[in-house]
Design an enzyme around this catalytic site. Structure first.
Site, PDB file in Angstrom:
ATOM      1  N   GLU A   1      32.308 -15.791  -5.290  1.00  0.00           N
ATOM      2  CA  GLU A   1      32.670 -14.497  -6.294  1.00  0.00           C
ATOM      3  C   GLU A   1      34.108 -15.049  -6.999  1.00  0.00           C
ATOM      4  OE1 GLU A   1      31.725 -14.381  -3.415  1.00  0.00           O
ATOM      5  OE2 GLU A   1      30.898 -12.312  -2.547  1.00  0.00           O
TER       6      GLU A   1
ATOM      7  N   LYS B   1      29.822 -19.787   9.297  1.00  0.00           N
ATOM      8  CA  LYS B   1      29.688 -20.674   8.115  1.00  0.00           C
ATOM      9  C   LYS B   1      29.142 -21.938   8.877  1.00  0.00           C
ATOM     10  CE  LYS B   1      31.033 -21.267   3.525  1.00  0.00           C
ATOM     11  NZ  LYS B   1      31.873 -21.271   2.360  1.00  0.00           N
TER      12      LYS B   1
ATOM     13  N   TRP C   1      25.885 -20.418   4.875  1.00  0.00           N
ATOM     14  CA  TRP C   1      26.213 -18.989   5.635  1.00  0.00           C
ATOM     15  C   TRP C   1      24.877 -18.768   6.342  1.00  0.00           C
ATOM     16  CZ3 TRP C   1      30.701 -17.337   6.081  1.00  0.00           C
ATOM     17  CH2 TRP C   1      31.795 -17.441   4.979  1.00  0.00           C
TER      18      TRP C   1
ATOM     19  N   THR D   1      25.076 -15.051  -3.409  1.00  0.00           N
ATOM     20  CA  THR D   1      25.889 -15.711  -2.086  1.00  0.00           C
ATOM     21  C   THR D   1      25.353 -14.586  -1.161  1.00  0.00           C
ATOM     22  OG1 THR D   1      27.851 -15.764  -1.225  1.00  0.00           O
ATOM     23  CG2 THR D   1      27.568 -13.789  -2.837  1.00  0.00           C
TER      24      THR D   1
HETATM   25  P1  AMP Z   1      31.169 -19.078  -0.312  1.00  0.00           P
HETATM   26  O1  AMP Z   1      31.169 -17.625  -1.223  1.00  0.00           O
HETATM   27  O2  AMP Z   1      29.897 -19.459   0.201  1.00  0.00           O
HETATM   28  O3  AMP Z   1      31.987 -20.278  -1.137  1.00  0.00           O
HETATM   29  O4  AMP Z   1      32.340 -18.935   1.172  1.00  0.00           O
HETATM   30  C1  AMP Z   1      33.557 -18.486   0.782  1.00  0.00           C
HETATM   31  C2  AMP Z   1      34.105 -18.099   2.105  1.00  0.00           C
HETATM   32  O5  AMP Z   1      34.052 -19.226   2.709  1.00  0.00           O
HETATM   33  C3  AMP Z   1      35.677 -17.709   2.094  1.00  0.00           C
HETATM   34  O6  AMP Z   1      35.733 -16.405   1.924  1.00  0.00           O
HETATM   35  C4  AMP Z   1      36.122 -18.164   3.577  1.00  0.00           C
HETATM   36  O7  AMP Z   1      35.646 -17.259   4.522  1.00  0.00           O
HETATM   37  C5  AMP Z   1      35.244 -19.481   3.600  1.00  0.00           C
HETATM   38  N1  AMP Z   1      36.235 -20.523   3.305  1.00  0.00           N
HETATM   39  C6  AMP Z   1      36.095 -21.164   2.102  1.00  0.00           C
HETATM   40  N2  AMP Z   1      36.971 -22.226   1.991  1.00  0.00           N
HETATM   41  C7  AMP Z   1      37.669 -22.123   2.856  1.00  0.00           C
HETATM   42  C8  AMP Z   1      38.688 -22.767   3.780  1.00  0.00           C
HETATM   43  N3  AMP Z   1      39.347 -23.943   3.111  1.00  0.00           N
HETATM   44  N4  AMP Z   1      39.250 -22.806   4.926  1.00  0.00           N
HETATM   45  C9  AMP Z   1      38.715 -21.583   5.602  1.00  0.00           C
HETATM   46  N5  AMP Z   1      37.911 -20.848   5.163  1.00  0.00           N
HETATM   47  C10 AMP Z   1      37.106 -20.997   4.032  1.00  0.00           C
END
Ligand code: AMP
Length: 548
Positions: free
Chosen positions: A332, A443, A448, A187
């Site tokens: 994570e 995002k 990212w 990640t």
């Molecule tokens: P990832 O590890 O790439 O799946 O990213 C996780 C991060 O994406 C989280 O810590 C949030 O900052 C953002 N994220 C994931 N789902 C949501 C959601 N439903 N609403 C807002 N932010 C989200």
């Protein structure tokens, strides 16, 4: 303590496909293939191919603990690799093809992958990167003999289907400790290199069970789920494990993820539910509007990875009668942490209120504990008013990062809670509301972009005295980067020049959409750039093309 007298049998990933092949042998696994056309099988036939693949990988020398990289779309061969590697005690390491070359180079070397499996779409990446990846790594083209490349310059390739030929259709999976690693996914870090999250058999099985326990209606024997979310995004949110366990079928969309392609696939295969990030649903909604109707059979859409906009939830629920489930999670966390599966009482409310609940990030999944804390680390009440950094704890949440002591040290507090970098409120009825992010990341379309990486590049330009990159809202991509620049006294550079400078150093989609020149950047009391203030200052800013 009086111990219980139950068997200590390990939880294991291959036991899922054993179960599905026994109870749901005819439930379908359908894939749009890279070669063209569809591939269909049931979980029964899939298990046989997985066994053949496990024999083939073993013959290639794949051993317990070995990392096997995949660079592939959502398809049946990718699914087979998950289970065959786990059955050998090896680790399926999914790679995101959208990463920059520098990150792809770092990740494969850091993981010390032993075998590299890829869809033919990604042959150009493999050809380009091969000399920067470990010597002696074997390359497996996920195709049949008829589609193997002939061109000069191709690496020495093994052919997936040729390897399977003549292999036995059964395999005795290796007995592994349930805490042994089974999956690896990197990640983005806020700074520096990506960090590896290493899943275990135990965490994977528990995550699948807890996802099913949410009661999301996708999980019912015979219902077809379309994971638009890629397998390289945290294992398509765990669907290759939870769907077969529940007896739900899977429709893998392959490389075509535009609205029209998804619409016709959904219709042809009577997809009950589809899972993906908000950007994908914009494309589908446009197609639905164009056709003036829904794809036959579609009843539920799961939106996750970024905040689901209210307008999107409303369009699906109010205009089309499609149930929306909004989910939040992290790589994570395996990744699902919360969903908007509402309580009976919430469901009994009027549509407006229900839609309102669904704009939250939902309620926690079983085995995910949550706390919010203030800047001193003191726990805050779940009163729907206090907001603080969100911490989580549970058996499918990372306790550290693979081979990265520095990052591991910082990620968990002394009481064993993982810091998410999200800022949230939690209401007394358990609804999680994300209000901000402490991590300096943007995002865009579910991927990212590190603000700091872009800032480090921009600051190296002689005309830039200081700079900051912030996220600004975007209707299609959710967020896009904006570069804010304070010019050096004798510096002169146009927007275009700065953007070209950055474009030469990062992946194309990571280049900021615009540059604004400022007299100064706001600072915090400790002299750091205050991005929160900067975001407030630029609250009325609109990206080119997005002005009202
Ligand atoms: P990832 O590890 O790439 O799946 O990213 C996780 C991060 O994406 C989280 O810590 C949030 O900052 C953002 N994220 C994931 N789902 C949501 C959601 N439903 N609403 C807002 N932010 C989200």
């Amino acid at each position: 303590m009086l111990q219980g007298m139950m068997m200590d049998r390990p939880l294991s990933v291959p036991s899922i496909i054993d179960y599905a092949s026994e109870l749901y042998p005819e439930v379908e696994l359908v894939s749009v293939t890279v070669e063209g056309g569809l591939h269909r099988s049931g979980y029964g036939a899939a298990r046989k191919r997985i066994a053949r693949l496990a024999h083939a990988l073993k013959a290639l020398g794949v051993k317990p603990g070995d990392r096997v990289a995949t660079l592939a779309w959502n398809g049946y061969r990718h699914f087979e690799l998950y289970y065959a590697t786990a059955g050998l005690g090896a680790v399926c390491h999914t790679l995101n093809p959208r990463l920059s070359e520098a990150h792809l180079e770092y990740i494969v070397n850091h993981a010390e992958d032993r075998l590299f499996c890829f869809d033919m779409t990604f042959l150009p990446i493999v050809q380009k990167m091969q000399s920067r990846w470990p010597d002696g790594m074997a390359y497996l083209a996920m195709t049949d003999a008829a589609h193997m490349p002939e061109e000069e310059g191709s690496p020495d390739l093994l052919c997936y289907e040729s390897l399977l030929e003549g292999q036995p259709e059964d395999f005795r999976w290796l007995d592994v400790d349930e805490r042994a690693a089974s999956g690896l996914c990197y990640t983005s870090g806020t700074t520096g290199e990506p960090k590896g999250v290493l899943y275990s058999h135990r965490s994977t099985v528990l995550h699948a069970l807890c996802c099913i326990a949410t009661g999301i209606e996708s999980y019912k024997a015979g219902r077809m789920i379309l994971p638009v979310v890629p397998l390289f995004h945290v294992n398509a949110w765990g669907l290759p494990f939870s769907a077969p366990l529940a007896g739900s079928g899977l429709i893998f969309p392959g490389p075509k993820l535009d609205g029209a392609s998804l619409f016709s696939l959904m219709e042809a295969e009577e997809v009950h539910s589809a899972w993906g990030v908000p950007t994908v649903w914009l494309g589908l909604l446009q197609e639905i509007e164009k056709q003036g109707r829904l794809p036959n059979g579609l009843e539920l859409v799961l939106i996750g990875g970024s905040a689901a906009p209210r307008s999107m939830i409303e369009t699906f629920e109010r205009n089309y009668g499609i149930q929306v489930v909004h989910g939040w999670g992290m790589t994570e966390m395996s990744p699902v942490g919360s969903t908007t599966m509402l309580s009976p009482q919430m469901n009994g409310e009027g549509q407006d209120r229900r839609i309102g609940f669904k704009t939250s990030q939902g309620r926690r999944v079983f085995n995910v504990d949550m706390k919010i804390v203030d800047e001193e680390g003191q726990a805050l009440p779940h009163d729907g008013k206090a907001s603080g950094e969100l911490y989580v704890r549970g058996p499918f949440i990372a306790s550290g990062y693979y081979g990265n002591e520095a990052a591991s040290r910082g990620c968990v507090d002394p009481d064993g809670w993982f810091s998410t970098g999200d800022v949230a409120k939690i209401s007394p009825d358990g609804l999680l509301w994300l209000v901000d992010r402490t991590k300096d990341l943007i995002k865009s379309g579910g991927e990212w972009i590190s603000s700091i990486d872009i800032e480090n590049i921009a600051i190296a330009h002689p005309a830039v005295a200081n700079c900051a990159v912030i996220a600004v809202p975007h209707p299609k991509w959710d967020e896009r980067p904006l570069l804010c620049v304070v010019k050096a006294i004798d510096g002169e550079a146009s927007k275009e020049e700065l953007l070209v400078f950055i474009a030469e150093r990062v992946a194309k989609w990571q280049v900021p959409d615009d540059v604004v020149f400022l007299e100064s950047l706001p600072l915090t009391a400790t002299g750091k750039i205050s991005k929160r203030t900067l975001r407030q200052q630029l609250a009325d800013y609109r990206l080119p093309g997005q002005e009202e």
